[in-house]
Design a protein around this motif. Structure first.
Motif, PDB file in Angstrom:
ATOM      1  N   PRO A  50       0.618  -1.325  -0.002  1.00 44.33           N
ATOM      2  CA  PRO A  50      -0.107  -0.066   0.058  1.00 44.33           C
ATOM      3  C   PRO A  50       0.983   1.221  -0.040  1.00 44.33           C
ATOM      4  O   PRO A  50       0.449   2.489  -0.230  1.00 44.33           O
ATOM      5  N   GLN A  51       2.046   1.022   0.571  1.00 44.60           N
ATOM      6  CA  GLN A  51       2.993   2.652   0.133  1.00 44.60           C
ATOM      7  C   GLN A  51       3.673   2.600  -0.910  1.00 44.60           C
ATOM      8  O   GLN A  51       4.338   3.731  -0.918  1.00 44.60           O
ATOM      9  N   HIS A  52       3.821   1.609  -1.786  1.00 46.02           N
ATOM     10  CA  HIS A  52       4.683   1.774  -2.858  1.00 46.02           C
ATOM     11  C   HIS A  52       4.432   2.876  -3.814  1.00 46.02           C
ATOM     12  O   HIS A  52       5.450   3.734  -4.179  1.00 46.02           O
ATOM     13  N   ARG A  53       2.992   3.437  -4.182  1.00 45.04           N
ATOM     14  CA  ARG A  53       2.868   4.488  -5.006  1.00 45.04           C
ATOM     15  C   ARG A  53       3.591   5.698  -4.416  1.00 45.04           C
ATOM     16  O   ARG A  53       4.150   6.509  -5.057  1.00 45.04           O
ATOM     17  N   ASP A  54       3.289   5.924  -3.075  1.00 50.20           N
ATOM     18  CA  ASP A  54       3.804   7.337  -2.411  1.00 50.20           C
ATOM     19  C   ASP A  54       5.167   7.315  -2.249  1.00 50.20           C
ATOM     20  O   ASP A  54       5.775   8.441  -2.239  1.00 50.20           O
ATOM     21  N   LEU A  55       5.937   6.397  -2.419  1.00 53.80           N
ATOM     22  CA  LEU A  55       7.344   6.200  -2.094  1.00 53.80           C
ATOM     23  C   LEU A  55       8.061   6.082  -3.782  1.00 53.80           C
ATOM     24  O   LEU A  55       9.002   6.764  -3.921  1.00 53.80           O
ATOM     25  N   VAL A  56       7.519   5.209  -4.655  1.00 56.34           N
ATOM     26  CA  VAL A  56       8.076   5.229  -5.867  1.00 56.34           C
ATOM     27  C   VAL A  56       7.751   6.658  -6.812  1.00 56.34           C
ATOM     28  O   VAL A  56       9.009   6.834  -7.241  1.00 56.34           O
ATOM     29  N   LEU A  57       6.792   7.200  -6.559  1.00 54.68           N
ATOM     30  CA  LEU A  57       6.706   8.343  -7.681  1.00 54.68           C
ATOM     31  C   LEU A  57       7.717   9.859  -7.388  1.00 54.68           C
ATOM     32  O   LEU A  57       8.189  10.272  -8.147  1.00 54.68           O
ATOM     33  N   PRO A  58       7.856   9.845  -5.789  1.00 52.57           N
ATOM     34  CA  PRO A  58       9.044  10.915  -5.546  1.00 52.57           C
ATOM     35  C   PRO A  58      10.185  10.672  -5.898  1.00 52.57           C
ATOM     36  O   PRO A  58      11.112  11.475  -6.386  1.00 52.57           O
ATOM     37  N   ALA A  59      10.786   9.239  -5.993  1.00 49.65           N
ATOM     38  CA  ALA A  59      12.142   8.883  -6.537  1.00 49.65           C
ATOM     39  C   ALA A  59      11.977   8.958  -7.893  1.00 49.65           C
ATOM     40  O   ALA A  59      13.015   9.541  -8.538  1.00 49.65           O
ATOM     41  N   LEU A  60      11.075   8.784  -8.408  1.00 49.60           N
ATOM     42  CA  LEU A  60      11.146   8.979 -10.258  1.00 49.60           C
ATOM     43  C   LEU A  60      11.281  10.386 -10.426  1.00 49.60           C
ATOM     44  O   LEU A  60      11.641  10.882 -11.286  1.00 49.60           O
ATOM     45  N   ASP A  61      10.243  11.053  -9.726  1.00 44.35           N
ATOM     46  CA  ASP A  61      10.464  12.532  -9.847  1.00 44.35           C
ATOM     47  C   ASP A  61      11.889  13.449  -9.755  1.00 44.35           C
ATOM     48  O   ASP A  61      12.281  14.230 -10.336  1.00 44.35           O
ATOM     49  N   ALA A  62      12.758  12.667  -8.989  1.00 45.98           N
ATOM     50  CA  ALA A  62      13.941  13.070  -8.774  1.00 45.98           C
ATOM     51  C   ALA A  62      14.978  12.637  -9.747  1.00 45.98           C
ATOM     52  O   ALA A  62      15.879  12.702  -9.924  1.00 45.98           O
ATOM     53  N   GLY A  63      14.237  11.705 -10.754  1.00 45.82           N
ATOM     54  CA  GLY A  63      15.039  11.208 -11.995  1.00 45.82           C
ATOM     55  C   GLY A  63      16.106  10.012 -11.562  1.00 45.82           C
ATOM     56  O   GLY A  63      16.919   9.885 -12.390  1.00 45.82           O
ATOM     57  N   LYS A  64      15.807   9.247 -10.577  1.00 44.84           N
ATOM     58  CA  LYS A  64      16.383   7.966 -10.431  1.00 44.84           C
ATOM     59  C   LYS A  64      15.847   6.819 -10.472  1.00 44.84           C
ATOM     60  O   LYS A  64      14.765   6.671 -10.564  1.00 44.84           O
ATOM     61  N   PRO A  65      16.587   5.712 -11.053  1.00 45.70           N
ATOM     62  CA  PRO A  65      16.195   4.466 -11.505  1.00 45.70           C
ATOM     63  C   PRO A  65      15.523   3.904 -10.185  1.00 45.70           C
ATOM     64  O   PRO A  65      15.877   3.966  -8.807  1.00 45.70           O
ATOM     65  N   VAL A  66      14.404   3.050 -10.154  1.00 44.86           N
ATOM     66  CA  VAL A  66      13.801   2.464  -9.112  1.00 44.86           C
ATOM     67  C   VAL A  66      13.662   0.918  -9.160  1.00 44.86           C
ATOM     68  O   VAL A  66      13.241   0.660 -10.497  1.00 44.86           O
ATOM     69  N   PHE A  67      14.110   0.263  -8.124  1.00 46.75           N
ATOM     70  CA  PHE A  67      13.619  -1.250  -8.020  1.00 46.75           C
ATOM     71  C   PHE A  67      12.437  -1.232  -6.834  1.00 46.75           C
ATOM     72  O   PHE A  67      12.648  -0.984  -5.873  1.00 46.75           O
ATOM     73  N   CYS A  68      11.230  -1.531  -7.451  1.00 46.77           N
ATOM     74  CA  CYS A  68      10.196  -1.847  -6.446  1.00 46.77           C
ATOM     75  C   CYS A  68       9.818  -3.241  -6.344  1.00 46.77           C
ATOM     76  O   CYS A  68       9.519  -4.040  -7.258  1.00 46.77           O
ATOM     77  N   GLU A  69       9.661  -3.580  -5.042  1.00 43.00           N
ATOM     78  CA  GLU A  69       9.169  -5.112  -4.731  1.00 43.00           C
ATOM     79  C   GLU A  69       7.655  -5.517  -5.379  1.00 43.00           C
ATOM     80  O   GLU A  69       6.931  -4.611  -5.636  1.00 43.00           O
ATOM     81  N   TRP A  70       7.665  -6.670  -5.467  1.00 45.55           N
ATOM     82  CA  TRP A  70       6.183  -7.009  -5.943  1.00 45.55           C
ATOM     83  C   TRP A  70       5.325  -7.556  -4.549  1.00 45.55           C
ATOM     84  O   TRP A  70       6.121  -8.106  -3.886  1.00 45.55           O
ATOM     85  N   PRO A  71       4.331  -7.420  -4.552  1.00 48.08           N
ATOM     86  CA  PRO A  71       3.382  -6.695  -5.615  1.00 48.08           C
ATOM     87  C   PRO A  71       3.679  -5.403  -5.794  1.00 48.08           C
ATOM     88  O   PRO A  71       3.687  -4.572  -4.850  1.00 48.08           O
TER      89      PRO A  71
END
Length: 383
Positions: free
Chosen positions: A103-124
């Motif tokens: 449930p926390q993925h979206r709110d953590l992934v989007l700011p990291a992407l906005d900073a222009g960094k590659p992201v590895f997000c766990e599944w689900p």
């Protein structure tokens, strides 16, 4: 072995560093969101996998609270940041790893992407298909990675090659049965959120999502699906009290559908199986048969392969050389994760993209969404 047991076992492997040429190249700076001082998959899975592969350096973390972050910073010897965005904005961070609850993925992934960094997000990856599509759209132009580790499994990669190279001839049918001890047996307070269908970390997403993703890599994507689901354990004991609590996540999932070329796939995922978990895949073809079996979740445990050409009885087939780069981890739950990080490292160094990305995560969420819609309507859903 439960998923929790697997995580505990992985944490004992943190010192299994494997020297290789990558350790003499510039290190890839990693920041982990969800790194704890006391355990969890970040410390027990990602750190030992990074250490095993080489070429990476932990340089920052984000904890679940300021207190947790300070403790983790002291244990791991790297700075703690107040948010995923602040971590991603640090100059020495090249890759942000998000290893927290779904449930926390979206709110953590989007700011990291906005900073222009590659992201590895766990599944689900996401709670819903819409969230997955939003994150994938925000990642356009950036390297991304998703924790569908089964695709990096040496055995599943070999099975995919066997099928594509014609070992079974034309694929006629694929039969998959999977089971999980979770989602019906007693649950801890820490894993309580997995019982709630609305939080995205259900048996369908975790156990079935991992398994069907690996199978899809071997035989192709379903073109349509018809599904039946049920909740056969509507109340589950909570440890240690034994008090029964409601479960809204499905614990029975049965699907069938058509693969490219016309082959039929059927799969049944069962939850709360007290006798132990398991995985079985049979690929029947015009010229032969392949079987893959595992004692537990196939992205975490060893897979035994049996095969036969013609009408012979399937016999065990050993994994050929060249697939497994970390054979001494073969019975460890970080075995596939180590191969994931090897693929990420090589991609950073200019190699091909072989690790599933956010686009692949959307494809998998599309299937899970189609299954949910088919089960609700009683109709076949085209993809």
């Amino acid at each position: 072995m439960t998923t929790g047991d697997a995580f505990k076992r992985a944490s004992r492997l943190h010192d299994l560093s494997v020297p290789n040429d990558a350790t003499r190249r510039p290190l890839i700076g990693v920041g982990v969101v969800g790194l704890s001082a006391t355990g969890g998959w970040g410390a027990g899975g990602h750190l030992p996998a990074l250490s095993t592969v080489g070429g990476f350096e932990l340089r920052g973390l984000v904890g679940s609270s300021p207190t947790s972050a300070r403790a983790a910073s002291g244990v791991h010897g790297v700075p703690a940041y107040a948010s995923a965005g602040a971590l991603a904005e640090a100059d020495d961070i090249d890759l942000v790893v998000v290893a927290v609850k779904t449930p926390q993925h979206r709110d953590l992934v989007l700011p990291a992407l906005d900073a222009g960094k590659p992201v590895f997000c766990e599944w689900p990856f996401a709670v819903t298909l819409q969230e997955a599509e939003e994150m994938a759209a925000a990642a356009q132009g950036l390297p991304t990675f998703v924790g569908l580790q089964g695709r990096s499994s040496p055995t599943f990669r070999w099975l995919a090659d066997l099928v594509s190279n014609g070992f079974v001839g034309e694929v006629l049918s694929v039969t998959v049965t999977t089971a999980a001890t979770e989602w019906g047996t007693p649950v801890s307070e820490r894993m309580l959120y997995t019982l709630d269908r609305q939080l995205g970390a259900t048996m369908m997403a975790i156990a079935f999502g991992h398994a069907i993703d690996s199978v899809s890599m071997v035989v192709g994507e379903l073109q349509d699906v018809v599904a039946t689901t049920a909740i056969r354990h509507p109340r589950v004991p909570l440890l240690p009290s034994g008090r029964h609590i409601p479960m809204t996540a499905e614990d029975q999932i049965a699907i069938s559908g058509t693969l490219p070329g016309g082959a039929v796939l059927s799969a049944h995922q069962r939850g709360g199986i007290a006798s132990g978990a398991g995985f079985s895949m049979t690929v029947d073809g015009s010229d032969g048969t392949l079987e893959g079996t595992a004692p537990n979740h196939p992205h975490l445990t060893p897979i035994t392969v049996r095969g036969a050409r013609g009408h012979g009885r399937p016999t065990e087939m050993p994994l050929p050389d060249g697939y497994d780069h970390y054979p001494r981890l073969a019975r460890s739950p970080i075995h596939t994760l180590a191969h994931v990080y090897a693929g990420i490292r090589d991609q950073f160094l200019g190699g091909p993209a072989v690790v599933p990305d956010f686009g692949d995560a959307v494809v998998r969420h599309q299937l899970l969404d189609a299954i949910t819609r088919s089960a609700a309507s009683g109709r076949r859903v085209q993809r």
